[in-house]
Scaffold this motif. Structure first.
Motif, mmCIF file in Angstrom:
data_model
loop_
_atom_site.group_PDB
_atom_site.id
_atom_site.type_symbol
_atom_site.label_atom_id
_atom_site.label_comp_id
_atom_site.label_asym_id
_atom_site.label_seq_id
_atom_site.Cartn_x
_atom_site.Cartn_y
_atom_site.Cartn_z
ATOM 1 N N GLY A 188 0.797 -1.217 0.000
ATOM 2 C CA GLY A 188 0.000 0.000 0.000
ATOM 3 C C GLY A 188 0.828 1.265 0.000
ATOM 4 O O GLY A 188 0.335 2.344 0.334
ATOM 5 N N MET A 189 2.101 1.150 -0.392
ATOM 6 C CA MET A 189 2.998 2.311 -0.457
ATOM 7 C C MET A 189 3.267 2.672 -1.910
ATOM 8 O O MET A 189 3.100 1.847 -2.816
ATOM 9 C CB MET A 189 4.321 1.993 0.237
ATOM 10 N N ARG A 190 3.688 3.910 -2.128
ATOM 11 C CA ARG A 190 4.022 4.387 -3.465
ATOM 12 C C ARG A 190 5.489 4.804 -3.513
ATOM 13 O O ARG A 190 6.068 5.176 -2.498
ATOM 14 C CB ARG A 190 3.145 5.585 -3.841
ATOM 15 N N ILE A 191 6.058 4.735 -4.709
ATOM 16 C CA ILE A 191 7.414 5.230 -4.938
ATOM 17 C C ILE A 191 7.329 6.490 -5.799
ATOM 18 O O ILE A 191 6.751 6.467 -6.884
ATOM 19 C CB ILE A 191 8.295 4.179 -5.647
ATOM 20 N N LEU A 192 7.860 7.582 -5.295
ATOM 21 C CA LEU A 192 7.917 8.831 -6.050
ATOM 22 C C LEU A 192 9.330 8.973 -6.618
ATOM 23 O O LEU A 192 10.306 9.054 -5.861
ATOM 24 C CB LEU A 192 7.575 10.021 -5.153
ATOM 25 N N VAL A 193 9.441 8.991 -7.922
ATOM 26 C CA VAL A 193 10.743 9.077 -8.582
ATOM 27 C C VAL A 193 11.024 10.531 -8.954
ATOM 28 O O VAL A 193 10.175 11.213 -9.522
ATOM 29 C CB VAL A 193 10.771 8.185 -9.848
ATOM 30 N N TYR A 194 12.216 10.998 -8.625
ATOM 31 C CA TYR A 194 12.636 12.353 -8.975
ATOM 32 C C TYR A 194 14.046 12.291 -9.541
ATOM 33 O O TYR A 194 14.695 11.242 -9.499
ATOM 34 C CB TYR A 194 12.566 13.288 -7.759
ATOM 35 N N THR A 195 14.527 13.390 -10.063
ATOM 36 C CA THR A 195 15.857 13.419 -10.672
ATOM 37 C C THR A 195 16.712 14.516 -10.044
ATOM 38 O O THR A 195 16.196 15.479 -9.463
ATOM 39 C CB THR A 195 15.773 13.664 -12.188
ATOM 40 N N ALA A 196 18.006 14.345 -10.142
ATOM 41 C CA ALA A 196 18.973 15.347 -9.679
ATOM 42 C C ALA A 196 20.285 15.099 -10.396
ATOM 43 O O ALA A 196 20.664 13.945 -10.622
ATOM 44 C CB ALA A 196 19.147 15.278 -8.175
ATOM 45 N N LYS A 197 20.993 16.163 -10.740
ATOM 46 C CA LYS A 197 22.248 16.034 -11.475
ATOM 47 C C LYS A 197 23.414 15.663 -10.570
ATOM 48 O O LYS A 197 24.395 15.073 -11.021
ATOM 49 C CB LYS A 197 22.564 17.340 -12.203
ATOM 50 N N GLY A 242 18.621 19.513 -2.460
ATOM 51 C CA GLY A 242 17.564 20.485 -2.718
ATOM 52 C C GLY A 242 16.218 19.816 -2.930
ATOM 53 O O GLY A 242 15.173 20.306 -2.481
ATOM 54 N N GLN A 243 16.225 18.668 -3.594
ATOM 55 C CA GLN A 243 14.989 17.901 -3.778
ATOM 56 C C GLN A 243 14.487 17.363 -2.438
ATOM 57 O O GLN A 243 13.274 17.342 -2.186
ATOM 58 C CB GLN A 243 15.232 16.741 -4.749
ATOM 59 N N PHE A 244 15.407 16.912 -1.577
ATOM 60 C CA PHE A 244 15.002 16.473 -0.237
ATOM 61 C C PHE A 244 14.207 17.589 0.452
ATOM 62 O O PHE A 244 13.132 17.350 1.004
ATOM 63 C CB PHE A 244 16.222 16.159 0.643
ATOM 64 N N GLN A 245 14.782 18.794 0.438
ATOM 65 C CA GLN A 245 14.160 19.918 1.127
ATOM 66 C C GLN A 245 12.763 20.202 0.590
ATOM 67 O O GLN A 245 11.807 20.386 1.347
ATOM 68 C CB GLN A 245 15.038 21.166 0.980
#
Length: 348
Positions: free
Chosen positions: A96-105, A112-115
């Motif tokens: 019942g959990m989701r994975i949110l995928v993001y990118t960073a160079k 910054g994405q963590f924040q």
């Protein structure tokens, strides 16, 4: 029953309270095994599906785990993280959990994405990959009280096993050692290791497995001439192995090559083929699609087990909510033993 079953329907059919059903769904570890199994059987029989959206509103949790796509992982070895992400997503969905995928160079941009994600309450925890010596990401997350697990040990810490950081990793030394023992059992004695330049925590780990087995076999003899290293590029590996082959005095000087990756293994095979030395066995690491397609023996990282370990550290054995680090202090690490996959390679 024409309407969808409710929590109350499950409770009545299982002969338990509504709170017990809620505990089975949200914190199953606190429910006695017999009761938990009975409630789970009724849930399956009635086809009950919890209202995930309502739970998120009630608990003020997003039921989401953040995962960064690593731009540095390219080529053959990138398939490892792709397969890990697939396994992680599949198993998280079942909880019942989701994975949110993001990118960073780079690490700075990822912080910054963590924040941003924490400020907007978009995720409950993070999974970090590609850990390295001096990695700033774990320290930032600890400082800001964020929950996270790393796929990869906290390289550079004096006591990795004693680290409070939650981590899951593959025992690279065990994998390389298994590859060496297999070649020794086939009659090989002069086994080279083709790895990466230092510093590399992962590379040193895989090197150590080869070194321990070979030193034992040689009764503490010298290994310097059999340790080769280059960048994780097919062309570089092919060029280096070709150079080493030209230095051989004759048959028996090289009986096999154990590699730190399938990328290096492919380059080594190309050099051996060009020198008409196709009888010399090569073993890679990662069990990538390339190794499968070309019939190259390789070490499989057992990524389903890695994903399972990741979620157990974050959620507990069966839970679907992120636990606080203190709850995991006695079981903060998972070291997965990889598996040697033996194949008879085809021509390259």
């Amino acid at each position: 029953m024409n309407r969808p079953p409710t929590v109350l329907d499950v409770a009545r059919a299982a002969g338990v309270s509504r709170q017990t059903v809620s505990n089975v769904l949200n914190t199953p570890e606190i429910v006695k095994a017999g009761t938990r199994e009975r409630v789970q059987a009724v849930i399956a029989e009635l086809g009950y599906r919890p209202n995930i959206s309502a739970r998120r509103l009630r608990t003020r949790q997003s039921s989401t785990i953040g995962f960064c796509l690593d731009p540095l992982s390219q080529g053959i070895s990138s398939a490892v993280l792709d397969r890990y992400l697939h396994a992680l997503t599949e198993q998280a969905t079942a909880r019942g959990m989701r994975i949110l995928v993001y990118t960073a160079k780079d690490s700075g941009q990822e912080i910054g994405q963590f924040q941003r994600l924490l400020d907007e309450a978009d995720v409950d925890a993070f999974v970090l990959t590609s850990t390295h010596d001096g990695d700033p990401r774990p320290g930032w997350l600890r400082q800001h009280g964020a929950d996270f697990v790393t796929f990869g040990r906290p390289w550079g810490e004096a006591d990795i096993d004693g680290s409070p950081q939650l981590w899951v990793d593959v025992d690279g030394a065990a994998g390389s050692a298994a590859a060496c023992r297999h070649l020794l059992a086939q009659g090989a004695r002069q086994i080279a290791f083709l790895g990466w330049p230092s510093p590399s925590g992962v590379g040193e780990d895989r090197l150590n497995g080869w070194r321990s087995v070979m030193l034992e076999q040689r009764n503490q003899g010298e290994l310097g001439g059999l340790r080769w290293q280059c960048k994780d590029e097919v062309a570089d590996a092919q060029r280096l192995v070709a150079q080493q082959l030209r230095r051989l005095d004759g048959p028996g000087e090289l009986d096999g090559i154990v590699c730190a990756s399938d990328t290096l293994a492919l380059g080594a095979l190309m050099a051996l083929n060009a020198a008409n030395l196709t009888s010399i066995p090569v073993i890679g690491f990662d069990n990538s699609p390339v190794s499968m397609a070309l019939g190259i023996s390789s070490i499989d990282q057992c990524l389903q087990d890695v994903a399972e370990g990741t979620l157990e550290l974050l959620l507990g054995p069966e839970g679907n909510q992120v636990l606080k680090h203190q709850s995991n202090a006695s079981r903060a690490h998972r070291l997965i033993t990889p598996q040697l996959i033996v194949r008879t390679r085809s021509g390259v």
